[in-house]
Design an enzyme around this catalytic site. Structure first.
Site, PDB file in Angstrom:
ATOM      1  N   HIS A  71       0.915  -0.983   0.663  1.00 37.54           N
ATOM      2  CA  HIS A  71      -0.592   0.057  -0.315  1.00 37.54           C
ATOM      3  C   HIS A  71       0.705   1.224   0.226  1.00 37.54           C
ATOM      4  O   HIS A  71       0.288   2.416   0.453  1.00 37.54           O
ATOM      5  CB  HIS A  71      -0.927  -0.182   1.346  1.00 37.54           C
ATOM      6  N   ASN A 144     -10.297  -2.625   2.496  1.00 38.87           N
ATOM      7  CA  ASN A 144      -9.937  -2.778   0.945  1.00 38.87           C
ATOM      8  C   ASN A 144     -11.276  -2.506   0.330  1.00 38.87           C
ATOM      9  O   ASN A 144     -12.192  -2.618   0.405  1.00 38.87           O
ATOM     10  CB  ASN A 144      -9.181  -3.580   0.419  1.00 38.87           C
ATOM     11  N   HIS A 335      -4.366   0.838  11.779  1.00 38.94           N
ATOM     12  CA  HIS A 335      -3.995   0.715  12.777  1.00 38.94           C
ATOM     13  C   HIS A 335      -4.997  -0.706  13.085  1.00 38.94           C
ATOM     14  O   HIS A 335      -6.180   0.094  13.460  1.00 38.94           O
ATOM     15  CB  HIS A 335      -2.960   0.542  13.771  1.00 38.94           C
TER      16      HIS A 335
HETATM   17 FE1  HDD Z   1      -2.720  -4.892   5.215  1.00 37.88          FE
HETATM   18  C1  HDD Z   1      -1.213  -1.725   5.223  1.00 37.88           C
HETATM   19  C2  HDD Z   1      -5.759  -3.293   4.543  1.00 37.88           C
HETATM   20  C3  HDD Z   1      -4.028  -8.106   4.623  1.00 37.88           C
HETATM   21  C4  HDD Z   1      -0.476  -6.139   7.179  1.00 37.88           C
HETATM   22  N1  HDD Z   1      -3.122  -2.749   4.907  1.00 37.88           N
HETATM   23  C5  HDD Z   1      -2.309  -1.936   5.028  1.00 37.88           C
HETATM   24  C6  HDD Z   1      -3.503  -0.350   4.471  1.00 37.88           C
HETATM   25  C7  HDD Z   1      -4.785  -0.506   3.988  1.00 37.88           C
HETATM   26  C8  HDD Z   1      -4.292  -2.426   4.218  1.00 37.88           C
HETATM   27  C9  HDD Z   1      -5.880   0.175   3.202  1.00 37.88           C
HETATM   28  C10 HDD Z   1      -2.198   0.781   3.549  1.00 37.88           C
HETATM   29  C11 HDD Z   1      -2.586   1.722   4.906  1.00 37.88           C
HETATM   30  C12 HDD Z   1      -2.888   3.240   5.059  1.00 37.88           C
HETATM   31  O1  HDD Z   1      -2.857   3.293   3.689  1.00 37.88           O
HETATM   32  O2  HDD Z   1      -1.995   3.693   5.542  1.00 37.88           O
HETATM   33  N2  HDD Z   1      -4.497  -5.531   4.419  1.00 37.88           N
HETATM   34  C13 HDD Z   1      -5.632  -5.248   3.966  1.00 37.88           C
HETATM   35  C14 HDD Z   1      -6.721  -5.525   4.698  1.00 37.88           C
HETATM   36  C15 HDD Z   1      -5.923  -6.225   4.366  1.00 37.88           C
HETATM   37  C16 HDD Z   1      -5.381  -6.810   4.321  1.00 37.88           C
HETATM   38  C17 HDD Z   1      -7.844  -5.122   3.923  1.00 37.88           C
HETATM   39  C18 HDD Z   1      -7.195  -8.110   4.425  1.00 37.88           C
HETATM   40  C19 HDD Z   1      -8.793  -8.200   4.764  1.00 37.88           C
HETATM   41  N3  HDD Z   1      -2.001  -6.150   5.985  1.00 37.88           N
HETATM   42  C20 HDD Z   1      -3.113  -7.726   5.907  1.00 37.88           C
HETATM   43  C21 HDD Z   1      -2.782  -8.426   6.527  1.00 37.88           C
HETATM   44  C22 HDD Z   1      -1.118  -8.001   7.085  1.00 37.88           C
HETATM   45  C23 HDD Z   1      -1.507  -6.722   6.959  1.00 37.88           C
HETATM   46  C24 HDD Z   1      -2.603  -9.671   6.346  1.00 37.88           C
HETATM   47  C25 HDD Z   1      -0.255  -9.079   8.256  1.00 37.88           C
HETATM   48  C26 HDD Z   1      -0.416 -10.025   8.662  1.00 37.88           C
HETATM   49  N4  HDD Z   1      -1.098  -3.536   6.088  1.00 37.88           N
HETATM   50  C27 HDD Z   1      -0.536  -3.992   6.571  1.00 37.88           C
HETATM   51  C28 HDD Z   1       1.283  -4.004   7.641  1.00 37.88           C
HETATM   52  C29 HDD Z   1       0.629  -2.575   6.626  1.00 37.88           C
HETATM   53  C30 HDD Z   1      -0.668  -2.562   6.517  1.00 37.88           C
HETATM   54  C31 HDD Z   1       2.011  -4.400   6.330  1.00 37.88           C
HETATM   55  C32 HDD Z   1       1.723  -2.194   5.462  1.00 37.88           C
HETATM   56  C33 HDD Z   1       2.096  -0.882   5.950  1.00 37.88           C
HETATM   57  C34 HDD Z   1       0.925  -0.730   7.270  1.00 37.88           C
HETATM   58  O3  HDD Z   1       0.908  -1.645   7.465  1.00 37.88           O
HETATM   59  O4  HDD Z   1       1.139   0.599   7.785  1.00 37.88           O
HETATM   60  O5  HDD Z   1       0.603  -3.970   8.629  1.00 37.88           O
END
Ligand code: HDD
Length: 700
Positions: A71, A144, A335
């Protein structure tokens, strides 16, 4: 953003800083000169005592922070949320009680696979993350634009992301899923198939962040004042409806305007066309937890809206752009574990993993544990903790920093039973330690099939075309074949059509999941047409010297009155001279734009329609591209002559003066002079319909 708006902003910023005076160092020391380094003689060596030079360069050298691991590419905006009515029956969350109370929000939309500098209009999931600055603390709904995810347990997230991200040896492709490792992963993990169907659909190439749905994905839990839990899934439905590009167009947009969606959001808000979504919830009483043929804890499954309707509970409006991209949109931290009283978790293994990951990643991305003090992350609710020190600690805490204490009169005291504190839902859990997927998570095909059967014919055609494109880029033929084999468990027709396109044996099929249950009409884009207006739709009018200016002015005013954005496009910038000798302002020069940047095209009368111009390859290509992407195309007077060679047989074009013909999004009226009411009405209707997929020779 218009230039004068930017200038206004600069003046506002100066007005806010009354001391807006001389340039200074970070130490506040006024600087007399910043274009030359301090040197020994005009041609001598730079002196290390030049603290202004050193500070300026050092800060510059440290401007970049790690981009988000997924993202990374996003766009954000502020706004507000207001509930329609109290939701006290289900939740005690304060921001969901009083329709007269508006809760400030910040939303960030994003793609997933591409780096921060990648294009917007890639085939990808879109992040839809909302931070509610509620009176009880920040609540983050990190969703999402798909209601399901690719995996069921977050432990596989690193594997999934490694597979979809650029390949480790070449670091290619950027912003794309059409490559070997993703499809290798998918072909071996049937749990991905439902989300893959969404990824191959037009949902993955939204026309605008303002025209896409949002979903919380997981089943969460509402908890009311009495402590009763209710399962809940969140939905954002856009007032403008859900609309998409076509893949052929999306690919060209990546080059013509990599910031296509970011610009669309920014410009709409600057123009006061505030995007709006309705927040809806699907509510399931706890006693019905096992009433479904899927597990509510499985993030690869939806609850079909026909089974549990979406209940509207409020609306969100985005009405302010950030002042500084880095400070706000880049540093915002969402978060899933940022919840407020009345909103709780379920044991969805994907959600449980997310509840670890976001804080973990933000520590490194935002330089330590105090990122919640960055303005965009700061709650409006008072913050009183005993957390101290750490990088960038900007609070000057006084008094004790431990609990219990008497020297600080026991402050800050825990809220205890006064009902304001967050209390975790007392769900009873027990079970032996085990590392095994629940059998209730094992059905990976039924809902992928449900999605397929819920599509309109044109959507199915687009999905087949997308699979063919994606697998056509996969070099390992065994991966192509294995993926097609997996598709036979979703639908035989789909698998066979894809196989025919990617050069693998056409499977016999017949392995679909049992007699197919009814489709879910709510899943088709046709279920979300929007408000039927043409507000903010971008319409190109092709003009040149000798154009029938009265005609252009009349139709332009009529469309603008309906909220459309109409731009006059000519071979060169500046002005054209109308047939009446009057000057007519050009908005864009043809070489700087393309049909893919517009929602509709209009060809007025005058020399534009004469054979000379009709042979202009750029003008003809502009009209042809618009037609082939299923967009509304209109022509007036001799402009009809430009359309005729572009529009294939099977689409009617008016031949008689005075008669308006509207057919499959092509609206023509050969009459000279100002556009008649009937033409404007028919063309507006064609634009309101967005696209016209069933007409011949649409290129997807
Ligand atoms: Fe995630 C970012 C949405 C699964 C770990 N996620 C991130 C962002 C969105 C989502 C919208 C961007 C937030 C922003 O604009 O700063 N992610 C989802 C959705 C998921 C999902 C809807 C499934 C239903 N994500 C998911 C899983 C994991 C993560 C299974 C880890 C186990 N997501 C992250 C992250 C991020 C992230 C790596 C990267 C940047 C951040 O968190 O701040 O922690």
């Amino acid at each position: 953003m218009t230039t004068d708006r930017k200038q206004e902003q600069r003046e506002e910023a100066r007005a806010e800083d009354p001391a807006s005076g001389p340039l200074t160092t970070d130490q506040g020391v006024a600087v007399d000169h910043t274009d030359d380094s301090l040197a020994a003689g005009e041609r001598g060596p730079t002196l290390m005592e030049d603290f202004h030079f050193r500070e300026k360069l050092t800060h510059f050298d440290h401007e970049r922070i790690p981009e988000r691991v997924v993202h990374a590419r996003g766009a954000g905006a502020y706004g507000y949320f207001e509930p329609y009515e109290s939701c006290a029956e289900f939740t005690r969350a304060a921001f969901l009680q009083d329709p007269s109370v508006r809760t400030p929000v910040f939303v960030r939309f994003s793609t997933v696979q591409g780096p921060k500098g990648s294009a917007d209009t890639v085939r990808d999931v879109r992040g839809f993350a909302t931070k509610f600055y509620t009176s009880e603390g920040n609540y983050d709904l990190v969703g999402n634009n798909f209601p399901v995810f690719f995996i069921q347990d977050g432990i596989k997230f690193p594997d999934f992301v490694h597979a979809v991200k650029p390949e480790p040896d070449t670091d290619m492709p950027t912003g794309a899923s059409a490559h070997d490792t993703l499809w290798d992963f998918v072909s071996l993990q049937p749990e991905t198939l439902h989300a893959i169907m969404w990824l191959m659909s037009d949902r993955a190439i939204p026309r605008s962040y303002r025209m896409m749905q949002g979903f919380g994905v997981h089943t969460f839990r509402f908890v009311n004042e009495a402590g009763r839990g209710t399962f809940v899934k969140f939905h954002w439905k856009p007032k403008l409806g859900a609309h998409s590009l076509v893949w052929d167009e999306a690919q060209e947009c990546q080059g013509r305007d990599p910031d296509f969606n970011r610009r669309d959001l920014w410009d709409a808000i600057e123009a006061g066309e505030y995007p709006e979504w309705e927040l809806g919830v699907q509510l399931v009483p706890e006693e019905d937890e096992f009433a479904f043929d899927f597990d509510l804890l499985d993030a690869t499954k939806i609850i079909p809206e026909e089974q549990v309707p979406v209940r509207p509970i409020g609306r969100m409006v985005l009405n302010r752009n950030p002042d500084n991209f880095f400070a706000e949109t880049e540093q915002v931290a969402f978060h899933t574990a940022n919840v407020v009283p009345g909103i709780d978790f379920t044991n969805d293994p994907l959600l449980q993993a997310r509840n670890f990951s976001y804080l973990d990643t933000q520590l490194i991305r935002l330089g330590g544990p105090n990122f919640t003090q960055i303005p965009v992350n700061r709650p409006i609710a008072p913050v009183r903790t005993n957390q101290r020190d750490g990088y960038h600690q900007s609070r000057i805490h006084r008094g004790t920093n431990y609990s219990e204490n008497s020297l600080g009169a026991g402050c800050p005291a825990v809220s205890g039973a006064d009902g304001h504190a967050y209390t975790h839902y007392a769900e009873r859990v027990d079970g032996a330690k085990i590392r095994r997927r629940s059998p209730s998570f094992q059905d990976h095909y039924s809902q992928a099939a449900l999605f397929w059967h819920s599509m309109a014919d044109w959507e199915k055609e687009h999905i087949v075309s997308a699979f063919r494109f994606e697998l056509g880029k996969v070099n390992a033929l065994a991966v192509r074949a294995r993926t097609v084999e997996e598709l036979t468990h979703v639908n035989t027709e789909l698998a066979q059509e894809v196989a025919r396109g990617v050069g693998v044996p056409v499977p016999d099929g017949g392995q679909e999941p049992g007699p197919h249950k009814s489709a879910s009409p709510a899943l088709s884009l046709e279920a979300l047409p929007g408000d039927g207006s043409i507000r903010t739709r971008q319409i190109a009018v092709l003009v040149t010297d000798g154009v029938d200016a009265a005609q252009v002015t009349s139709v332009r005013e009529a469309l603008a009155a309906e909220g459309a954005i109409v731009e006059a496009i000519a071979p060169t910038d500046g002005e054209v001279t109308g047939a009446d000798g009057e000057k007519y302002q050009v908005d864009r020069a043809l070489p700087t734009v393309a049909a893919v940047l517009y929602d509709a095209v209009l060809v007025p009368g005058g020399p534009v329609g004469t054979p000379a111009v009709a042979q202009d390859p750029d003008a003809v290509r502009f009209v042809r591209d618009a037609y082939r992407h299923g967009k509304p195309v209109g022509a007036l007077g001799s402009g009809v002559g430009v359309l005729t060679p572009v529009v294939p047989d099977g689409v009617r074009v008016s031949a008689q003066t005075g008669s308006v013909v509207a057919d499959q999004g092509v609206v023509t009226d050969p009459a000279p002079g100002a556009a008649g009411e009937e033409f404007v009405r028919e063309f507006t209707r064609a634009v309101a319909a967005h696209r016209h997929w069933d007409r011949p020779q649409v290129r997807i």
